[in-house]
Design a protein around this motif. Structure first.
Motif, short mmCIF file in Angstrom:
data_model
loop_
_atom_site.label_atom_id
_atom_site.label_comp_id
_atom_site.label_asym_id
_atom_site.label_seq_id
_atom_site.Cartn_x
_atom_site.Cartn_y
_atom_site.Cartn_z
N ALA A 286 40.31 15.63 -5.03
CA ALA A 286 39.72 15.08 -4.37
C ALA A 286 39.01 14.48 -3.16
O ALA A 286 38.48 13.27 -3.31
N ILE A 287 38.71 15.00 -2.56
CA ILE A 287 37.50 15.67 -1.89
C ILE A 287 36.27 15.23 -2.19
O ILE A 287 35.67 14.45 -1.74
N GLU A 288 36.44 16.02 -3.49
CA GLU A 288 34.90 15.87 -3.79
C GLU A 288 35.13 14.46 -4.66
O GLU A 288 33.54 13.82 -4.38
N ALA A 289 35.82 13.28 -5.16
CA ALA A 289 35.19 12.61 -6.23
C ALA A 289 35.39 11.42 -5.15
O ALA A 289 34.71 11.01 -4.95
N PHE A 290 36.02 11.87 -3.42
CA PHE A 290 36.16 10.93 -2.38
C PHE A 290 34.23 10.92 -1.88
O PHE A 290 34.03 9.88 -1.53
N VAL A 291 33.87 11.99 -2.04
CA VAL A 291 32.69 12.20 -1.81
C VAL A 291 31.79 11.31 -2.36
O VAL A 291 30.56 10.79 -2.27
N GLU A 292 31.49 11.72 -3.52
CA GLU A 292 30.82 10.90 -4.57
C GLU A 292 30.98 10.05 -4.78
O GLU A 292 30.00 8.95 -4.95
#
Length: 395
Positions: A286-292
């Protein structure tokens, strides 16, 4: 206007911004774009096991204390002594890009191992022997904010961290539902007749004002939030939905300085391996998707993400193949222009524990808050934290 009807609709007030004076809907509302700094706080509830998150894979004391729980395989080795849990592969990519700073051994003096009390300490920024009724973000709102939507918790209830003496943030999992609630005829009737003597002098007048302010915030969030389709693939979990909604708010340019999200389930007293593996995977994906998502709209550069848990776990495993409540833990800081990406400090020695067999804290969590308040949100941290703390050099 019946009391029963008022109580039925007053749920909206629980997420409202408590102010002593009425503010008209959308008065002074603004739209924030580049250069407006935002803080996103992520709470890992239950006490995440930091030692099996950031693994000291060369440390004999670690494996001696955890003969079956210590992780020896599939470690994502970051340097010669520390590695990530295998579920944190998405976080490793952010680490490799220089977007992550890991602060080890974070805690506070005279730690408390109760979930509720320790979480209160983290959310209010109090000493362990003092009890505050306001949260650290709530006090920030008291001094530097004007609207409920200046701080949003993407949840159904509002955490103590977001509650001030006069002001508080707003809680919503779905801004459309909040808007529909705000359109209730009962609230419209209050807004239309508020200045009538029989209402303004009513002993519930303060709560009426709160409901009106909640209606104002609901309308602002609904009207300003735009659906921007991105390529980010969020995990199908409530936490992923929280961050997706947060990204939608940020990319829409809401006049919101602080966002709050949480992921629970980390109280792993028994059979820890599977539970933590699943939760860390949800968090990292979720954090990676959020940053993306933020990067696709060029808003990541103005966003700082802080992840904490109320305490770590005991160094030694228990008889149920889990870990009991501990003390110091790691804190994650994510951002685009970090001054100290990577490991901010070394993990403390595992052969030099406190009297209870726990990691000795090295960094007071309030020094992280002070740094964020002063260096990122650019306010006087001393008047909010009621003490003076040194600053860290991660931003």
């Amino acid at each position: 206007m019946e009391r029963r009807q008022f109580l039925k609709n007053s749920a909206l007030a629980s997420s409202a911004f408590m102010v002593p004076s009425f503010v008209k809907a959308l008065e002074g509302a603004t739209f924030r774009t580049k250069g407006f700094k935002r803080l996103v706080i992520v709470q890992l509830s239950g006490g995440n096991d930091g030692l099996n998150t950031i693994i000291p894979y060369t440390n004999d004391f670690y494996y001696k204390a955890r003969p079956s729980l210590g992780i020896a395989k599939n470690i994502i080795k970051i340097n010669g002594t520390l590695g990530f849990h295998e579920s944190l592969e998405p976080l490793q990519r952010l680490y490799d890009d220089g977007y992550l700073s890991i602060v080890n051994n974070v805690g506070y003096p005279n730690p408390n191992r109760s979930h509720f009390r320790s979480m209160d300490i983290w959310q209010t920024a109090s000493d362990s022997n003092s009890y505050l009724k306001t949260g650290w973000i709530g006090r920030y709102l008291d001094m530097h904010a004007k609207k409920a939507y200046n701080a949003i918790e993407v949840n159904e209830t509002l955490s103590l961290a977001m509650k001030g003496k006069h002001h508080r943030g707003i809680a919503t999992k779905d801004h459309r539902v909040l808007y529909r609630t705000g359109k209730d005829p009962f609230l419209s009737d209050i807004a239309e007749h508020y200045n009538d003597a029989h209402l303004s002098e009513h002993n519930l007048g303060y709560l009426y004002k709160t409901l009106i302010q909640a209606k104002s915030s609901a309308q602002y969030i609904y009207e300003k939030t735009k659906i921007k389709l991105g390529t980010a693939d969020y995990p199908q979990h409530s936490f992923g939905k929280q961050l997706k909604t947060t990204a939608q708010f940020i990319n829409s340019g809401l006049d919101t300085s602080v966002y709050y999200a949480s992921l629970g389930g980390f109280d792993t007293h028994a059979n820890q391996q599977g539970t933590q593996k699943r939760l860390l995977g949800i968090y990292a994906e979720a954090i990676e998707a959020f940053v993306e998502d933020l990067k696709s709209q060029d808003t990541f550069r103005d966003t700082l993400i802080l992840t904490f848990s109320e305490f770590g776990r005991r160094v030694a495993q228990n008889a149920a193949n889990g870990t009991d409540h501990g003390t110091a833990n790691n804190v994650f800081i994510l951002g685009e222009d970090l001054k100290t990406p990577g490991f901010y400090n070394e993990l403390t020695k595992l052969n030099d524990l406190d009297d209870n067999g726990d990691i000795k804290f090295e960094i007071d969590f309030r020094t992280i808050y002070a740094t964020v308040l002063n260096k990122w949100l650019e306010v006087d941290d001393r008047e909010i934290l009621n003490k003076e703390f040194n600053y860290l050099n991660f931003i």
